[in-house]
Design a protein around this motif. Structure first.
Motif, short mmCIF file in Angstrom:
data_model
loop_
_atom_site.label_atom_id
_atom_site.label_comp_id
_atom_site.label_asym_id
_atom_site.label_seq_id
_atom_site.Cartn_x
_atom_site.Cartn_y
_atom_site.Cartn_z
N ILE A 156 -0.54 -13.28 7.72
CA ILE A 156 -1.56 -14.33 7.76
C ILE A 156 -1.97 -14.72 6.34
CG2 ILE A 156 -3.97 -14.80 8.37
CD1 ILE A 156 -3.52 -13.09 10.89
N LEU A 157 -2.20 -13.73 5.50
CA LEU A 157 -2.64 -14.02 4.13
C LEU A 157 -1.58 -14.75 3.33
CD1 LEU A 157 -4.79 -13.70 1.91
CD2 LEU A 157 -3.64 -11.57 1.27
N LEU A 158 -0.34 -14.29 3.41
CA LEU A 158 0.73 -14.92 2.62
C LEU A 158 0.97 -16.35 3.08
CD1 LEU A 158 3.31 -12.01 2.21
CD2 LEU A 158 1.54 -12.78 0.63
N LEU A 159 0.91 -16.60 4.38
CA LEU A 159 1.04 -17.97 4.88
C LEU A 159 -0.09 -18.84 4.35
CD1 LEU A 159 2.13 -17.38 8.59
CD2 LEU A 159 3.51 -18.36 6.75
N VAL A 176 -17.22 -6.72 1.47
CA VAL A 176 -16.35 -7.08 2.60
C VAL A 176 -15.40 -5.91 2.92
CG1 VAL A 176 -14.54 -8.65 3.39
CG2 VAL A 176 -16.49 -9.54 2.12
N PHE A 177 -14.88 -5.24 1.89
CA PHE A 177 -14.01 -4.08 2.09
C PHE A 177 -14.75 -2.99 2.86
CE2 PHE A 177 -12.48 0.09 0.73
CZ PHE A 177 -11.12 -0.01 0.94
N ALA A 178 -15.99 -2.68 2.44
CA ALA A 178 -16.77 -1.65 3.10
C ALA A 178 -17.10 -2.04 4.54
CB ALA A 178 -18.06 -1.38 2.32
N LEU A 179 -17.39 -3.32 4.76
CA LEU A 179 -17.69 -3.79 6.11
C LEU A 179 -16.48 -3.68 7.02
CD1 LEU A 179 -19.74 -5.10 8.01
CD2 LEU A 179 -18.99 -7.34 7.18
N ALA A 180 -15.30 -3.98 6.48
CA ALA A 180 -14.07 -3.90 7.28
C ALA A 180 -13.74 -2.46 7.67
CB ALA A 180 -12.91 -4.51 6.49
N HIS A 181 -14.22 -1.49 6.89
CA HIS A 181 -13.95 -0.08 7.16
C HIS A 181 -15.15 0.63 7.78
CE1 HIS A 181 -10.78 -1.03 4.24
NE2 HIS A 181 -10.13 0.01 4.73
N PHE A 182 -16.17 -0.11 8.16
CA PHE A 182 -17.41 0.50 8.65
C PHE A 182 -17.25 0.98 10.09
CE2 PHE A 182 -21.57 0.23 10.74
CZ PHE A 182 -22.33 1.01 9.87
N ASN A 183 -17.75 2.17 10.35
CA ASN A 183 -17.81 2.72 11.70
C ASN A 183 -19.27 2.99 12.06
OD1 ASN A 183 -14.96 2.95 12.29
ND2 ASN A 183 -14.90 4.61 10.79
N ARG A 184 -19.67 2.53 13.21
CA ARG A 184 -21.06 2.68 13.61
C ARG A 184 -21.44 4.16 13.68
NH1 ARG A 184 -23.27 -0.82 18.61
NH2 ARG A 184 -21.85 0.55 19.72
N GLY A 185 -22.57 4.51 13.09
CA GLY A 185 -23.03 5.89 13.10
C GLY A 185 -22.53 6.72 11.93
N ALA A 193 -12.25 -14.25 4.81
CA ALA A 193 -11.61 -12.92 4.81
C ALA A 193 -11.90 -12.19 6.11
CB ALA A 193 -12.10 -12.11 3.61
N LEU A 194 -13.15 -12.18 6.54
CA LEU A 194 -13.50 -11.53 7.80
C LEU A 194 -12.83 -12.22 8.99
CD1 LEU A 194 -17.30 -10.86 7.16
CD2 LEU A 194 -15.44 -9.18 7.17
N PHE A 195 -12.71 -13.54 8.91
CA PHE A 195 -12.03 -14.29 9.96
C PHE A 195 -10.56 -13.89 10.07
CE2 PHE A 195 -9.51 -18.08 11.16
CZ PHE A 195 -9.97 -18.24 12.46
N PHE A 196 -9.89 -13.75 8.93
CA PHE A 196 -8.49 -13.33 8.92
C PHE A 196 -8.34 -11.95 9.56
CE2 PHE A 196 -7.43 -16.01 4.92
CZ PHE A 196 -7.30 -17.14 5.71
N ILE A 197 -9.26 -11.03 9.24
CA ILE A 197 -9.20 -9.68 9.80
C ILE A 197 -9.38 -9.71 11.31
CG2 ILE A 197 -10.36 -7.44 9.85
CD1 ILE A 197 -11.07 -7.91 6.88
N ILE A 198 -10.34 -10.51 11.79
CA ILE A 198 -10.59 -10.61 13.23
C ILE A 198 -9.40 -11.22 13.95
CG2 ILE A 198 -12.01 -11.77 14.97
CD1 ILE A 198 -14.36 -11.53 12.97
#
Length: 311
Positions: free
Chosen positions: A73-76, A190-199, A26-31
């Motif tokens: 990407i996900l649907l493929l 994973v959802f929280a990590l994808a939306h995480f902003n440093r600080g 999932a993280l790979f797809f996002i990147i």
């Protein structure tokens, strides 16, 4: 707890990744999606130092391109690699439009209630109008009204993509490979990590996790993504256009549809730069909403009709 099917008992015709690999994938797809759309966005959209759009239409394109890329990407992957249908990732059930619109209305009511409670608690105040900005003109011009509709469609794509990705695919895959509790925990992380902003404030992180848990509970109760897709869309859209407040840390600087507000008091009360989603009021709502969804969930058989049941 045993492994469970959330949406469909369809047997995959291809290869479904192991549970331990799914969050990494999932993280790979996002990147990959970010890397693919980054150059395009830099060509088409004016970005600030943080890489965020600086105007309305740039933000609409940002939502359209970034979300569209991840969804493609996900649907493929689901159809070509796993060999599964859209019903297997939650796009199933009767009265699809009605379920989506019902969720949309609930989403708008949810975020409006959170903003109202924060205002009453002293965490927000009316922002003075600045004659030198578009805030003075409101939504009464054809261009502004057109943008409001376009932004609604873009948020529908963005919110639906996130629900299909995190709850439709990742949650259901982990529930099938492991069990429901682990699936909720890992997909929410994973959802929280994808939306995480440093600080960001720690309460914002808690809110992001609870947001995902609430969506998981909704999906588990209805066994469909349609309602929560509408809820997510209505939440984001009204927060973006209704009050002049940040949406998940994005300050859009567009004319508010309802009333212009600005933070007042401590960050834990109003969410600060994160917006109302990072407030204690939002955390309380998400906890209460998750409990409600869990208590009201009714057992349903694994068939395509279960998602048509109303909330």
């Amino acid at each position: 707890m045993k492994s469970q099917e959330i949406f469909s008992t369809q047997t995959a015709a291809g290869w479904v990744p192991w549970g331990v690999l799914a969050p990494v994938l999932a993280l790979f797809f996002i990147i990959v999606s970010d890397m693919a759309t980054g150059p395009v966005l830099r060509r088409l959209v004016r970005l600030d130092a943080k890489g965020l759009p600086v105007d309305w239409w740039g933000f609409a394109l940002f939502l359209l391109i970034s979300s569209g890329s991840l969804l493609l990407i996900l649907l493929l992957w689901v159809q070509r690699v796993e060999g599964r249908s859209l019903a297997a990732i939650g796009l199933t059930g009767a009265a699809k439009l009605r379920c989506f619109l019902q969720g949309h209305v609930i989403g708008m009511a949810s975020i409006a209630g959170i903003v109202a409670m924060t205002w009453l608690a002293g965490g927000l105040e009316r922002a003075p109008s600045d004659p030198s900005t578009v805030l003075a003109s409101g939504w009464h011009t054809p261009g502004a009204l057109a943008f409001m509709v376009v932004l609604l469609l873009c948020f529908a794509l963005q919110a639906s993509t996130e629900e299909i990705f995190f709850r439709g695919w990742l949650l259901s895959l982990l529930a099938k490979k492991w069990n429901l509790l682990l699936a909720v925990a890992f997909s929410s992380a994973v959802f929280a990590l994808a939306h995480f902003n440093r600080g960001q404030h720690w309460l914002t992180t808690v809110s992001m996790v609870l947001y995902a848990v609430f969506c998981c509970a909704w999906v588990w109760r209805t066994r469909s993504l349609l309602g929560v897709m509408g809820w997510h869309t209505g939440w984001n859209w009204l927060l973006a256009v209704g009050f002049g407040l940040p949406v998940t840390g994005f300050d859009m600087n567009i004319p508010p549809l309802l009333v212009a507000l600005k933070p007042l008091g401590p960050e834990w009360l109003n969410g600060g730069a994160q917006g109302p989603e990072g407030s204690v009021v939002c955390v309380a709502f998400l906890v209460a909403g998750t409990i409600f969804m869990c208590l009201r969930r009714v057992p349903m058989s694994n068939d395509s009709t279960r998602s048509s049941q109303p909330l």
